[in-house]
Scaffold this active site. Structure first.
Site, mmCIF file in Angstrom:
data_model
loop_
_atom_site.group_PDB
_atom_site.id
_atom_site.type_symbol
_atom_site.label_atom_id
_atom_site.label_comp_id
_atom_site.label_asym_id
_atom_site.label_seq_id
_atom_site.Cartn_x
_atom_site.Cartn_y
_atom_site.Cartn_z
ATOM 1 N N ASN A 145 16.720 6.189 25.426
ATOM 2 C CA ASN A 145 16.390 5.285 24.318
ATOM 3 C C ASN A 145 15.816 6.088 23.155
ATOM 4 O OD1 ASN A 145 14.158 5.624 26.110
ATOM 5 N ND2 ASN A 145 13.170 3.768 25.390
ATOM 6 N N ILE A 146 16.151 5.627 21.953
ATOM 7 C CA ILE A 146 15.741 6.305 20.723
ATOM 8 C C ILE A 146 15.158 5.240 19.791
ATOM 9 C CG2 ILE A 146 16.511 7.736 18.783
ATOM 10 C CD1 ILE A 146 18.954 8.529 20.581
ATOM 11 N N GLU A 147 13.863 5.334 19.551
ATOM 12 C CA GLU A 147 13.185 4.292 18.777
ATOM 13 C C GLU A 147 13.117 4.644 17.303
ATOM 14 O OE1 GLU A 147 9.503 3.601 20.932
ATOM 15 O OE2 GLU A 147 10.615 2.501 22.489
ATOM 16 N N CYS A 152 18.934 1.400 23.038
ATOM 17 C CA CYS A 152 18.614 1.567 24.461
ATOM 18 C C CYS A 152 19.380 2.760 25.046
ATOM 19 C CB CYS A 152 19.027 0.328 25.247
ATOM 20 S SG CYS A 152 18.097 -1.154 24.860
ATOM 21 N N GLU A 191 21.154 2.852 27.752
ATOM 22 C CA GLU A 191 22.489 2.496 28.248
ATOM 23 C C GLU A 191 23.527 2.553 27.123
ATOM 24 O OE1 GLU A 191 19.618 0.970 28.581
ATOM 25 O OE2 GLU A 191 19.532 -0.328 30.345
ATOM 26 N N CYS A 225 18.946 -4.515 29.408
ATOM 27 C CA CYS A 225 18.674 -5.687 28.569
ATOM 28 C C CYS A 225 19.976 -6.453 28.312
ATOM 29 C CB CYS A 225 18.029 -5.264 27.247
ATOM 30 S SG CYS A 225 19.195 -4.633 26.033
ATOM 31 N N CYS A 235 22.634 -4.717 26.094
ATOM 32 C CA CYS A 235 23.397 -3.674 26.800
ATOM 33 C C CYS A 235 24.402 -4.293 27.764
ATOM 34 C CB CYS A 235 22.444 -2.728 27.525
ATOM 35 S SG CYS A 235 21.515 -1.682 26.374
#
Ligand code: THU
Length: 144
Positions: free
Chosen positions: A47-49, A58, A60, A96, A99
């Site tokens: 995940n990359i915020e 996310c 996935e 989620c 995804c």
């Protein structure tokens, strides 16, 4: 085609590796995913915020989009691990809804396997249909 025990273990290990790269200054919740293709390639994702929150992606989808962008859309399984940055004991971290919807776009819902793992030895396996039994797909867009 069913996954072998070795394939499952390798996918979980790769998901833990991918999790190391997670960029999560806002949630501190790190997720790793490893996507297995039919030609036995593994695409890893984390995940990359983002400070603006909604651009966050996310783990996935990172893995799936990496594969699709390299011409690979034939997927067999994905493994997912997630937990707070300093967690040593992991809980199961299911994908989620967004995804799951992206998986529907590319996967056979009855065959695609989703492995959620706490460790190499503790995991649960579902089909995509188990996790999203009634889904919206390209079939709905066909004229009646
Ligand atoms: N996250 C994932 O990477 N995968 C999921 O399926 C659920 C949530 C990430 C997004 C965000 O960076 C953090 O976990 C907390 O929601």
């Amino acid at each position: 085609m069913n996954l072998t025990e070795d394939e499952i273990r390798e996918l979980i290990k790769e998901a833990f590796d991918a999790r190391e790269m997670a960029y999560t200054p806002y949630s501190n919740f790190k997720v790793g995913a490893a996507l297995l293709t039919s030609n036995k390639k593994i695409y890893k994702g984390c995940n990359i915020e983002n400070a603006s929150f909604s651009p966050t992606i996310c783990a996935e989808r990172t893995a799936i989009f990496k594969a699709v962008s390299e011409g690979n859309r034939d997927f067999r399984a994905i493994s997912i691990v997630g937990g707070k940055v300093n967690d040593t004991n992991f809980n199961y971290s299911p994908p989620c809804g967004v995804c799951r919807q992206v998986m529907v776009e590319f996967c056979d819902i009855e065959k695609f396997m989703i492995i959620i793992a706490k460790s190499i030895d503790e995991y649960k396996i579902y089909t995509l249909k188990d996790l999203l039994p009634i889904s919206f797909s390209n079939k709905e867009l066909e004229s009646q």
